[in-house]
Enzyme design. Structure first.
Site, PDB file in Angstrom:
ATOM      1  N   PHE A 170       0.938  -1.666   0.221  1.00 17.67           N
ATOM      2  CA  PHE A 170      -0.262   0.069   0.181  1.00 17.67           C
ATOM      3  C   PHE A 170       1.011   1.248  -0.171  1.00 17.67           C
ATOM      4  CE2 PHE A 170      -2.135  -4.092   2.256  1.00 17.67           C
ATOM      5  CZ  PHE A 170      -3.142  -3.975   1.859  1.00 17.67           C
ATOM      6  N   SER A 209      -6.281  -7.579  -0.979  1.00 18.00           N
ATOM      7  CA  SER A 209      -6.285  -6.717  -0.325  1.00 18.00           C
ATOM      8  C   SER A 209      -6.757  -6.007   0.613  1.00 18.00           C
ATOM      9  CB  SER A 209      -4.029  -7.127   0.361  1.00 18.00           C
ATOM     10  OG  SER A 209      -4.188  -8.172   0.893  1.00 18.00           O
ATOM     11  N   CYS A 259      -4.131  -5.106   6.614  1.00 14.84           N
ATOM     12  CA  CYS A 259      -3.789  -5.824   5.870  1.00 14.84           C
ATOM     13  C   CYS A 259      -4.764  -6.993   5.904  1.00 14.84           C
ATOM     14  CB  CYS A 259      -2.513  -6.441   4.983  1.00 14.84           C
ATOM     15  SG  CYS A 259      -2.773  -7.112   3.254  1.00 14.84           S
ATOM     16  N   THR A 308      -7.681  -9.748   4.661  1.00 12.69           N
ATOM     17  CA  THR A 308      -7.990  -9.704   2.848  1.00 12.69           C
ATOM     18  C   THR A 308     -10.229  -9.901   3.134  1.00 12.69           C
ATOM     19  OG1 THR A 308      -6.514 -12.177   3.022  1.00 12.69           O
ATOM     20  CG2 THR A 308      -8.053 -12.492   1.496  1.00 12.69           C
ATOM     21  N   ALA A 342      -6.951 -12.302  11.984  1.00  9.20           N
ATOM     22  CA  ALA A 342      -6.395 -13.019  12.867  1.00  9.20           C
ATOM     23  C   ALA A 342      -6.299 -12.990  14.113  1.00  9.20           C
ATOM     24  CB  ALA A 342      -5.163 -13.860  12.361  1.00  9.20           C
ATOM     25  N   HIS A 393       1.399  -4.973   7.796  1.00 12.76           N
ATOM     26  CA  HIS A 393       1.923  -5.452   8.667  1.00 12.76           C
ATOM     27  C   HIS A 393       2.123  -4.431  10.239  1.00 12.76           C
ATOM     28  CE1 HIS A 393       3.046  -7.987   5.320  1.00 12.76           C
ATOM     29  NE2 HIS A 393       2.395  -7.627   5.557  1.00 12.76           N
ATOM     30  N   THR A 440       4.708  11.753   8.247  1.00  8.93           N
ATOM     31  CA  THR A 440       6.546  12.111   8.090  1.00  8.93           C
ATOM     32  C   THR A 440       6.598  12.788  10.393  1.00  8.93           C
ATOM     33  OG1 THR A 440       6.950  12.894   5.560  1.00  8.93           O
ATOM     34  CG2 THR A 440       8.093  13.780   7.819  1.00  8.93           C
TER      35      THR A 440
END
Length: 234
Positions: A2, A47, A54, A56, A72, A110, A156
């Site tokens: 992404f 995704s 991320c 599914t 999960a 992640h 940033t």
């Protein structure tokens, strides 16, 4: 992969802690709606970055403007998705294609840890936020003027305090209406993904040093032996 450029803000329509349906997988699932902007080209198995995570797509309906995802156990441990409830707003971004400009930075979806907002101060038409990391060791991968993903938003870093594991960012006026961060207050949590480049470099250095130490005649071993000999000779 992404970019950290949020496409739209969706709404949690359902949050199921034990979904026994085929699309729920006998675990936690969420149904997210009010997001027709990103469903025009969606497919099962795609995704979608949801608050920086991320996830599914296991079910969707473009006409009814919703999609479903499973969450999960590891995701629940790493992120704050377990705190979401019905009507919670969420940042959404589809995975990049070869035709997308990388206006933000490379975001994997992640999440490394969560952080708590410790300060929120108006600065002109912008808002300055300060966060403190839950897993403080992640502060080593955050540098001033470097990238960071907060709830999936590419931002940033403006300041880092390595002793307190805090860092700051500035949310400009345009972004305040495009992401959920502007609505959060001191004490609220956010999902954090540090720039993976720092983690990659650290691991490469670590493995290189370990390899050098295992070789009897490596340059590093010779250097250490030379320093020891000089110290003993004094």
């Amino acid at each position: 992969m992404f970019t950290g450029l949020v496409e739209t803000i969706g709404t949690v329509l359902e949050y199921n802690e034990l979904d026994s349906t085929s699309s729920g997988g006998n675990g936690v699932s969420m149904v997210i709606g009010n997001c027709s902007e990103i469903l025009g080209d969606v497919h099962l198995g795609d995704s979608i970055c949801t608050n920086g995570v991320c996830l599914t797509v296991t079910e969707f309906d473009e006409k009814r403007s919703y999609f479903k995802v499973g969450v999960a156990p590891e995701t629940l441990r790493r992120s704050n998705l377990g705190d979401l409830r019905v009507n919670s707003p969420v940042n959404l971004e589809r995975a990049v294609t070869s035709e997308v400009r990388l206006g933000g930075h490379v975001v994997q979806g992640h999440v490394d840890t969560i952080a708590t907002i410790t300060k929120k101060v108006a600065d002109g038409n912008a808002i300055a936020f300060t966060f403190q990391l839950r897993e403080r060791e992640n502060i080593n991968y955050i540098v001033e003027k470097g990238f960071i993903a907060i709830d999936g938003t590419s931002l940033t870093v403006t300041h880092v305090d390595y002793e307190t594991a805090e860092f700051s960012i500035m949310l400009v006026s345009y972004s305040q209406e495009k992401v959920i961060l502007s609505k959060k207050e001191v004490g609220h949590t956010v999902n954090i993904e540090v720039d993976f480049t720092g983690k990659l470099i650290e691991k490469q250095i670590e493995l290189t040093l370990e390899g050098q130490l295992k070789k009897q005649n490596s340059p590093l071993v010779k250097l250490i032996e030379g320093i020891v000999e000089k110290k003993l000779a004094k």
